[in-house]
Design a protein around this motif. Sequence first.
Motif, PDB file in Angstrom:
ATOM      1  N   ALA A 173      13.851  -4.966 101.981  1.00 20.23           N
ATOM      2  CA  ALA A 173      15.142  -4.463 102.454  1.00 20.23           C
ATOM      3  C   ALA A 173      15.033  -4.096 103.927  1.00 20.23           C
ATOM      4  O   ALA A 173      13.987  -3.658 104.405  1.00 20.23           O
ATOM      5  N   SER A 174      16.155  -4.293 104.627  1.00 23.11           N
ATOM      6  CA  SER A 174      16.263  -3.951 106.043  1.00 23.11           C
ATOM      7  C   SER A 174      17.379  -2.927 106.192  1.00 23.11           C
ATOM      8  O   SER A 174      18.506  -3.159 105.741  1.00 23.11           O
ATOM      9  N   GLY A 175      17.061  -1.781 106.777  1.00 17.04           N
ATOM     10  CA  GLY A 175      18.088  -0.784 107.026  1.00 17.04           C
ATOM     11  C   GLY A 175      18.974  -1.213 108.182  1.00 17.04           C
ATOM     12  O   GLY A 175      18.535  -1.899 109.102  1.00 17.04           O
ATOM     13  N   THR A 176      20.247  -0.823 108.123  1.00 16.99           N
ATOM     14  CA  THR A 176      21.198  -1.202 109.170  1.00 16.99           C
ATOM     15  C   THR A 176      21.737   0.054 109.840  1.00 16.99           C
ATOM     16  O   THR A 176      22.238   0.954 109.166  1.00 16.99           O
ATOM     17  N   ASN A 177      21.621   0.099 111.151  1.00 18.75           N
ATOM     18  CA  ASN A 177      22.009   1.265 111.929  1.00 18.75           C
ATOM     19  C   ASN A 177      23.134   0.926 112.899  1.00 18.75           C
ATOM     20  O   ASN A 177      23.296  -0.240 113.282  1.00 18.75           O
ATOM     21  N   PRO A 178      23.890   1.936 113.333  1.00 16.55           N
ATOM     22  CA  PRO A 178      24.887   1.676 114.374  1.00 16.55           C
ATOM     23  C   PRO A 178      24.301   0.987 115.601  1.00 16.55           C
ATOM     24  O   PRO A 178      24.962   0.144 116.217  1.00 16.55           O
ATOM     25  N   LEU A 179      23.048   1.315 115.946  1.00  9.22           N
ATOM     26  CA  LEU A 179      22.434   0.665 117.100  1.00  9.22           C
ATOM     27  C   LEU A 179      22.277  -0.835 116.869  1.00  9.22           C
ATOM     28  O   LEU A 179      22.457  -1.638 117.804  1.00  9.22           O
ATOM     29  N   ASP A 180      21.950  -1.248 115.649  1.00 11.59           N
ATOM     30  CA  ASP A 180      21.864  -2.686 115.360  1.00 11.59           C
ATOM     31  C   ASP A 180      23.189  -3.375 115.646  1.00 11.59           C
ATOM     32  O   ASP A 180      23.224  -4.477 116.207  1.00 11.59           O
ATOM     33  N   THR A 181      24.285  -2.724 115.258  1.00 15.47           N
ATOM     34  CA  THR A 181      25.596  -3.340 115.485  1.00 15.47           C
ATOM     35  C   THR A 181      25.931  -3.391 116.971  1.00 15.47           C
ATOM     36  O   THR A 181      26.610  -4.312 117.433  1.00 15.47           O
ATOM     37  N   LYS A 182      25.459  -2.410 117.726  1.00 15.46           N
ATOM     38  CA  LYS A 182      25.696  -2.424 119.176  1.00 15.46           C
ATOM     39  C   LYS A 182      24.885  -3.521 119.855  1.00 15.46           C
ATOM     40  O   LYS A 182      25.361  -4.179 120.782  1.00 15.46           O
ATOM     41  N   ILE A 183      23.652  -3.723 119.395  1.00 12.43           N
ATOM     42  CA  ILE A 183      22.853  -4.832 119.921  1.00 12.43           C
ATOM     43  C   ILE A 183      23.552  -6.155 119.611  1.00 12.43           C
ATOM     44  O   ILE A 183      23.654  -7.041 120.470  1.00 12.43           O
ATOM     45  N   HIS A 184      24.052  -6.281 118.399  1.00 13.95           N
ATOM     46  CA  HIS A 184      24.759  -7.495 117.996  1.00 13.95           C
ATOM     47  C   HIS A 184      25.990  -7.725 118.852  1.00 13.95           C
ATOM     48  O   HIS A 184      26.353  -8.873 119.147  1.00 13.95           O
ATOM     49  N   ARG A 226      34.862  -2.944 111.250  1.00 15.83           N
ATOM     50  CA  ARG A 226      35.565  -4.087 111.828  1.00 15.83           C
ATOM     51  C   ARG A 226      36.056  -5.037 110.739  1.00 15.83           C
ATOM     52  O   ARG A 226      35.566  -5.034 109.620  1.00 15.83           O
ATOM     53  N   HIS A 227      36.997  -5.900 111.127  1.00 11.34           N
ATOM     54  CA  HIS A 227      37.518  -6.967 110.262  1.00 11.34           C
ATOM     55  C   HIS A 227      38.050  -6.424 108.932  1.00 11.34           C
ATOM     56  O   HIS A 227      37.956  -7.090 107.897  1.00 11.34           O
ATOM     57  N   GLY A 228      38.584  -5.217 108.979  1.00  8.18           N
ATOM     58  CA  GLY A 228      39.200  -4.633 107.791  1.00  8.18           C
ATOM     59  C   GLY A 228      38.223  -4.113 106.757  1.00  8.18           C
ATOM     60  O   GLY A 228      38.636  -3.756 105.644  1.00  8.18           O
ATOM     61  N   ALA A 229      36.937  -4.047 107.078  1.00  7.78           N
ATOM     62  CA  ALA A 229      35.937  -3.597 106.108  1.00  7.78           C
ATOM     63  C   ALA A 229      36.084  -2.102 105.837  1.00  7.78           C
ATOM     64  O   ALA A 229      36.433  -1.320 106.727  1.00  7.78           O
ATOM     65  N   THR A 230      35.809  -1.711 104.612  1.00 10.10           N
ATOM     66  CA  THR A 230      35.742  -0.296 104.265  1.00 10.10           C
ATOM     67  C   THR A 230      34.483   0.282 104.874  1.00 10.10           C
ATOM     68  O   THR A 230      33.382  -0.228 104.649  1.00 10.10           O
ATOM     69  N   ARG A 231      34.633   1.345 105.651  1.00 14.71           N
ATOM     70  CA  ARG A 231      33.470   1.916 106.337  1.00 14.71           C
ATOM     71  C   ARG A 231      32.512   2.531 105.350  1.00 14.71           C
ATOM     72  O   ARG A 231      32.874   3.029 104.289  1.00 14.71           O
ATOM     73  N   ALA A 232      31.245   2.510 105.710  1.00 12.07           N
ATOM     74  CA  ALA A 232      30.184   2.968 104.835  1.00 12.07           C
ATOM     75  C   ALA A 232      30.325   4.447 104.501  1.00 12.07           C
ATOM     76  O   ALA A 232      30.645   5.267 105.356  1.00 12.07           O
ATOM     77  N   GLN A 233      30.051   4.785 103.260  1.00 21.60           N
ATOM     78  CA  GLN A 233      29.857   6.158 102.824  1.00 21.60           C
ATOM     79  C   GLN A 233      28.354   6.311 102.590  1.00 21.60           C
ATOM     80  O   GLN A 233      27.850   6.075 101.515  1.00 21.60           O
ATOM     81  N   GLY A 234      27.658   6.661 103.634  1.00 20.09           N
ATOM     82  CA  GLY A 234      26.206   6.612 103.614  1.00 20.09           C
ATOM     83  C   GLY A 234      25.734   5.458 104.468  1.00 20.09           C
ATOM     84  O   GLY A 234      26.500   4.822 105.182  1.00 20.09           O
ATOM     85  N   LYS A 235      24.436   5.177 104.414  1.00 25.66           N
ATOM     86  CA  LYS A 235      23.862   4.123 105.230  1.00 25.66           C
ATOM     87  C   LYS A 235      23.777   2.811 104.446  1.00 25.66           C
ATOM     88  O   LYS A 235      23.689   2.806 103.231  1.00 25.66           O
ATOM     89  N   ILE A 236      23.774   1.727 105.186  1.00 23.65           N
ATOM     90  CA  ILE A 236      23.803   0.375 104.621  1.00 23.65           C
ATOM     91  C   ILE A 236      22.397  -0.229 104.615  1.00 23.65           C
ATOM     92  O   ILE A 236      21.692  -0.189 105.631  1.00 23.65           O
ATOM     93  N   ALA A 237      22.025  -0.790 103.482  1.00 18.61           N
ATOM     94  CA  ALA A 237      20.785  -1.559 103.399  1.00 18.61           C
ATOM     95  C   ALA A 237      21.112  -3.009 103.108  1.00 18.61           C
ATOM     96  O   ALA A 237      22.053  -3.313 102.380  1.00 18.61           O
ATOM     97  N   ILE A 238      20.315  -3.907 103.679  1.00 21.45           N
ATOM     98  CA  ILE A 238      20.449  -5.338 103.413  1.00 21.45           C
ATOM     99  C   ILE A 238      19.263  -5.768 102.565  1.00 21.45           C
ATOM    100  O   ILE A 238      18.105  -5.551 102.950  1.00 21.45           O
ATOM    101  N   THR A 239      19.529  -6.329 101.404  1.00 22.00           N
ATOM    102  CA  THR A 239      18.477  -6.798 100.521  1.00 22.00           C
ATOM    103  C   THR A 239      17.981  -8.154 101.017  1.00 22.00           C
ATOM    104  O   THR A 239      18.765  -9.091 101.162  1.00 22.00           O
ATOM    105  N   ILE A 240      16.698  -8.242 101.283  1.00 24.41           N
ATOM    106  CA  ILE A 240      16.118  -9.480 101.804  1.00 24.41           C
ATOM    107  C   ILE A 240      15.405 -10.238 100.704  1.00 24.41           C
ATOM    108  O   ILE A 240      15.629 -11.427 100.500  1.00 24.41           O
TER     109      ILE A 240
END
Length: 335
Positions: free
Chosen positions: A40-51, A320-334
């Motif tokens: 799993a990869s954790g996703t942070n606001p900084l990752d989205t800013k880099i993107h 963004r794009h109408g997504a429901t904002r996270a309630q907690g932090k987001i993980a990406i399953t790899i």
Amino acid sequence: MNTMSTMTAAFADIANGPFNLRTVARPDAGAGEVLIRVHASGTNPLDTKIHAGEAAHARRPLPAVLGMDVAGVVEQVGPGVIGFTPGDEVYGLIGGVGALPGTQAQYVAADARLLAHKPANLTMREAAILPLVTITAWEGLIDRAAIRPGDTVLVQGGAGGVGHVAVQIALAHGARVFATAFAQDHDYLRALGAIPIDATLDVDAYVAEHTAGRGFDVVYDTGGGALLDASFRAVRRFGHVVSCLGWGAHALAPLSFKQATYSGVFTLHTLLADEGRAHYAEILSAASAMAESGRLLPRLDPREFTMDRIGDAYDAVTGRHGATRAQGKIAITIA
């Protein structure tokens, strides 16, 4: 390339563009490194800013594989590494900035000094969201403010990523903890053991209500901007303010008149400058002990995102794009 030496990685090619999955060479563990099979990869606001191409301080030009936080299993141990063997479950803040490889890939080679053994009672997804926010919270409260039992600690944005971990670290160290948040998060903060403060209240009002006008011993600002200005007003005489977003122009008079002190936290320095990396493993080892004793519980958004939905995960962080904002932090399953 034969299939035994390849892996799938997610590339961000252009700012705010789609993530593209590609087959690339699988890395090997070099000297001082371990090869991690990423779960799993954790996703942070900084990752989205880099993107989005908005984080020059991260020194991560696109195209690149992003992802700073990781949880996974040690696949291979490089020369000179002690303390890890294949099969160990590990987690850490290891890359995704500067020239360090990102964690949105099936495998990543990481500096062993940045890794700790994963808390045994947490899932891979829960562990993956902890490293950046835990290190940031710890550096502010323990390394900079040196909180002590009995201190009154105010966490600005106490239900957020850094905030919810800061609340738990402060409580575990014997502080009396207050946290600003909007009403929907007050029950969550009470359940942790903190005293919630309505984020819409004026700072003078809550300082009067909760400290009889004296101010808090330590204030941790997680939002910057107006929250940092409010923190200067909320701290007591000779108190200490910490911020992990202390950018921009701020009037220091409220701090100066109280003879209070201020510290900034810039967690990326250790990664970018290769300075003091072993301390991050020490922090995460302490965090593992906290988690295993029930004193640190990550706030994980229940939605599960896989590699082919990384863009959706980033939208959940930003809204963004109408997504429901996270309630907690987001993980990406790899894996």
